[in-house]
Design a protein around this motif. Structure first.
Motif: not given
Length: 152
Positions: A20-22, A27-31, A36-44, A100-102
């Motif tokens: 659900r977090l992913y 979701d572009p509507l929540t940007d 996602w951060s610029e790197s795509g390895k974290s979120f802000i 996310t399954e991991e």
């Protein structure tokens, strides 16, 4: 992770917290609120109040930021050193929802497989065996009584 037999019995399939977090971050509507951060390895988290009032409930993730951050911690997300509310997990990356399954709850991931095996004590085993013997004796008495009633 999607499961067919979900707890609660609703017709919607069960979706884990990381899934659900992913979906929420992706979701572009929540940007404007979370992305996602610029790197795509974290979120802000860009707007904490709007996240709590509008976005978290939409994804069935509650309404309180403290509960949300507790859940992040439970699943091994760490706060990234930055000026924003930025979080990362090695198995949470843009474009790779299968990772996310991991992601597991940390206390479950730290337990050995033996921790999930229920071991009965010797005393428990004796009590169970006595209970079975009593049930069998009661069934035999009831059967004998029924048979004696038939021979009258």
């Amino acid at each position: 992770m999607v499961r067919d037999n979900n707890p609660g019995g609703s017709s919607r399939p069960y979706r884990s917290f990381p899934t659900r977090l992913y979906e929420m971050v992706n979701d572009p509507l929540t940007d404007s609120v979370i992305s996602w951060s610029e790197s795509g390895k974290s979120f802000i988290v860009w707007n904490q109040s709007e996240l709590c009032s509008d976005v978290l409930p939409k994804f069935s993730l509650g309404k309180l930021f403290s509960n949300f951050t507790f859940k992040l911690d439970t699943f091994g997300f760490r706060k990234v050193e930055s000026d924003q509310w930025e979080y990362a997990n090695d198995d949470f990356e843009r474009g790779k929802p299968e990772l996310t399954e991991e992601i597991q709850k940390r206390f479950l991931a730290s337990l050995s497989p033996e921790a999930f095996v229920f071991k009965r004590s010797a005393e428990d085993a004796r009590v169970i065996e006595r209970t079975r013997a009593l049930r069998m004796a009661m069934k035999e008495r009831a059967l004998a009584k029924n048979l004696s009633n038939l021979t009258l």
